[in-house]
Design a protein around this motif. Structure first.
Motif, PDB file in Angstrom:
ATOM      1  N   UNK A  19       0.832  -1.207   0.000  1.00  0.00           N
ATOM      2  CA  UNK A  19       0.000   0.000   0.000  1.00  0.00           C
ATOM      3  C   UNK A  19       0.867   1.257   0.000  1.00  0.00           C
ATOM      4  N   UNK A  20       1.993   1.202   0.699  1.00  0.00           N
ATOM      5  CA  UNK A  20       2.910   2.340   0.677  1.00  0.00           C
ATOM      6  C   UNK A  20       3.482   2.534  -0.718  1.00  0.00           C
ATOM      7  N   UNK A  21       3.863   1.434  -1.362  1.00  0.00           N
ATOM      8  CA  UNK A  21       4.444   1.529  -2.702  1.00  0.00           C
ATOM      9  C   UNK A  21       3.410   1.998  -3.718  1.00  0.00           C
ATOM     10  N   UNK A  22       2.149   1.642  -3.503  1.00  0.00           N
ATOM     11  CA  UNK A  22       1.104   2.123  -4.413  1.00  0.00           C
ATOM     12  C   UNK A  22       1.040   3.648  -4.392  1.00  0.00           C
ATOM     13  N   UNK A  23       1.114   4.239  -3.219  1.00  0.00           N
ATOM     14  CA  UNK A  23       1.096   5.700  -3.137  1.00  0.00           C
ATOM     15  C   UNK A  23       2.334   6.290  -3.799  1.00  0.00           C
ATOM     16  N   UNK A  24       3.489   5.660  -3.584  1.00  0.00           N
ATOM     17  CA  UNK A  24       4.703   6.163  -4.223  1.00  0.00           C
ATOM     18  C   UNK A  24       4.612   6.056  -5.744  1.00  0.00           C
ATOM     19  N   UNK A  25       3.996   5.004  -6.249  1.00  0.00           N
ATOM     20  CA  UNK A  25       3.828   4.888  -7.697  1.00  0.00           C
ATOM     21  C   UNK A  25       2.953   6.016  -8.239  1.00  0.00           C
ATOM     22  N   UNK A  26       1.930   6.383  -7.474  1.00  0.00           N
ATOM     23  CA  UNK A  26       1.093   7.507  -7.888  1.00  0.00           C
ATOM     24  C   UNK A  26       1.912   8.800  -7.925  1.00  0.00           C
ATOM     25  N   UNK A  27       2.802   8.968  -6.956  1.00  0.00           N
ATOM     26  CA  UNK A  27       3.649  10.159  -6.935  1.00  0.00           C
ATOM     27  C   UNK A  27       4.667  10.125  -8.069  1.00  0.00           C
ATOM     28  N   UNK A  28       5.141   8.927  -8.435  1.00  0.00           N
ATOM     29  CA  UNK A  28       5.999   8.820  -9.612  1.00  0.00           C
ATOM     30  C   UNK A  28       5.252   9.317 -10.845  1.00  0.00           C
ATOM     31  N   UNK A  29       3.976   8.936 -10.932  1.00  0.00           N
ATOM     32  CA  UNK A  29       3.167   9.412 -12.053  1.00  0.00           C
ATOM     33  C   UNK A  29       3.022  10.920 -12.054  1.00  0.00           C
ATOM     34  N   UNK A  30       2.848  11.503 -10.869  1.00  0.00           N
ATOM     35  CA  UNK A  30       2.739  12.961 -10.773  1.00  0.00           C
ATOM     36  C   UNK A  30       4.039  13.623 -11.233  1.00  0.00           C
ATOM     37  N   UNK A  31       5.180  13.060 -10.829  1.00  0.00           N
ATOM     38  CA  UNK A  31       6.468  13.613 -11.263  1.00  0.00           C
ATOM     39  C   UNK A  31       6.626  13.506 -12.777  1.00  0.00           C
ATOM     40  N   UNK A  32       6.178  12.382 -13.337  1.00  0.00           N
ATOM     41  CA  UNK A  32       6.255  12.207 -14.786  1.00  0.00           C
ATOM     42  C   UNK A  32       5.408  13.245 -15.509  1.00  0.00           C
ATOM     43  N   UNK A  33       4.202  13.482 -15.011  1.00  0.00           N
ATOM     44  CA  UNK A  33       3.355  14.511 -15.616  1.00  0.00           C
ATOM     45  C   UNK A  33       4.030  15.872 -15.557  1.00  0.00           C
ATOM     46  N   UNK A  34       4.691  16.158 -14.428  1.00  0.00           N
ATOM     47  CA  UNK A  34       5.380  17.445 -14.293  1.00  0.00           C
ATOM     48  C   UNK A  34       6.485  17.579 -15.337  1.00  0.00           C
ATOM     49  N   UNK A  35       7.243  16.491 -15.563  1.00  0.00           N
ATOM     50  CA  UNK A  35       8.312  16.562 -16.563  1.00  0.00           C
ATOM     51  C   UNK A  35       7.746  16.673 -17.974  1.00  0.00           C
ATOM     52  N   UNK A  36       6.669  15.961 -18.240  1.00  0.00           N
ATOM     53  CA  UNK A  36       6.059  16.027 -19.563  1.00  0.00           C
ATOM     54  C   UNK A  36       5.540  17.422 -19.866  1.00  0.00           C
ATOM     55  N   UNK A  37       5.033  18.075 -18.858  1.00  0.00           N
ATOM     56  CA  UNK A  37       4.443  19.398 -19.072  1.00  0.00           C
ATOM     57  C   UNK A  37       5.465  20.514 -19.003  1.00  0.00           C
TER      58      UNK A  37
END
Length: 359
Positions: A19-37
């Protein structure tokens, strides 16, 4: 404005690590969106694993093992944590939760110190007991699964339960009752660390959206009409979908539907309340929305891909159907930045392409 977010993740023997890693994966996605944008210089949310006593683990610490080491290296950040993630405790019952909390006094004291210094805590499910044990959260509210409410209220009567809420934010405490609500915590962290626009993009990217799914499918291939729907409208719509990019000709649509143009107009007016041309514009705009969201193609190219030779006409029609210009829609909805120079390296996703000469 946004502030740096550095998440500390204590690793207890009883931590429900998935469950902790699931939240971190979501934050990885947020970081990816930030780099893409925003490119390689975009702000990033960081994280660090901690021992059961609340001490930071270096990203190269061998105790992390092959699963956590890459995650630790990707989230590496300098400075004290701004938030603590307290994942659910994998225990059999509430007495076992109390035993885990009692055995981790050093971590509880570190959490208390952090709260005194302005740090925040995030809890999933039974992780709330660790936060409450600090004695710093009296008067706050917490979201809990129904089966924990009675025991938690007995242990911590000074803390309220957000009954009927799956997630809650109360001062320095953000909580989610169930692991499925980790997305809400990730969106809240993204708003703090990356800005509200990227938080909204993360929420949109993780939320099921049947309308977008259908539009994406129709942009890839024409929807198949079952033979049991062999009607005038079904035949006409199937033709429009198959010839989306071609110039509109009422006679051609009527021929495909095996009726006269006048009869076809009547069927559309009575069955759908608009004309075949209006229906075609709606189909083209659905495709345009997807292309604006997931590609870096310019407006003229998207107009042509959707059957419009005149970009100005495309802009007018798109604004009539969506309430905004194509450029405004792209800025609000797209997961990629509209500018070519912010494309990321597919191999690394961390370095922007060089800006073309003369751009």
């Amino acid at each position: 404005m946004h502030a740096p977010v550095r998440l500390a993740v204590p690793l207890l023997a009883a931590t429900a690590l998935g469950h902790a890693l699931h939240l971190l994966e979501l934050l990885r996605g947020a970081n990816l969106l930030a780099r893409l944008r925003r490119g390689a210089q975009a702000p990033q949310i960081g994280w660090c694993f901690h021992t059961a006593d609340g001490l930071p683990l270096a990203a190269t610490d061998k105790t992390l093992g092959p699963l956590l080491a890459p995650m630790a290296q990707e989230g590496h950040c300098e400075g004290a944590p701004t938030h603590w993630l307290l994942a659910p405790l994998h225990t059999a019952d509430i007495p076992s939760i109390r035993s885990v909390v009692a055995a981790h006094g050093l971590l509880v004291r570190r959490l208390a110190l952090g709260l005194d210094q302005g740090e925040q805590v995030l809890t999933l499910g039974s992780g709330a007991w660790l936060a409450a044990a600090t004695g710093r959260l009296g008067g706050a509210q917490v979201a809990l699964p129904w089966y924990y409410i009675a025991g938690f209220c007995n242990d911590h009567p000074d803390i309220g339960v957000a009954v009927g809420q799956q997630h809650c934010s109360a001062g320095p405490w953000m909580s989610a009752a169930m692991p499925q609500q980790a997305t809400a915590l990730a969106v809240a962290l993204a708003a703090q660390g990356l800005g509200h626009d990227l938080a909204q993009a993360l929420e949109a990217a993780t939320r099921p959206d049947p309308l977008r799914e259908q539009a994406a499918f129709e942009a890839q291939q024409a929807r198949q009409i079952r033979s049991t729907r062999d009607s005038t409208l079904a035949r006409a719509i199937a033709f429009l979908e198959k010839h989306l990019e071609q110039p509109y000709a009422l006679d051609a649509v009527a021929k495909a539907a095996a009726v006269s143009p006048r009869t076809l107009l009547r069927h559309f007016r009575e069955g759908l309340g608009h004309s075949p041309l209006d229906h075609l514009h709606a189909l083209r705009c659905a495709r345009a929305r997807v292309l604006l969201e997931i590609t870096l193609e310019g407006i003229p190219g998207i107009a042509q891909a959707c059957g419009y030779q005149d970009p100005a006409a495309f802009r007018r029609i798109f604004q009539r159907h969506t309430g905004m210009t194509p450029q405004a829609y792209r800025q609000r909805q797209s997961l990629r930045a509209p500018r070519q120079r912010w494309r990321v390296n597919p191999a690394g996703l961390g370095t922007a392409e060089k800006k073309p000469p003369g751009a």
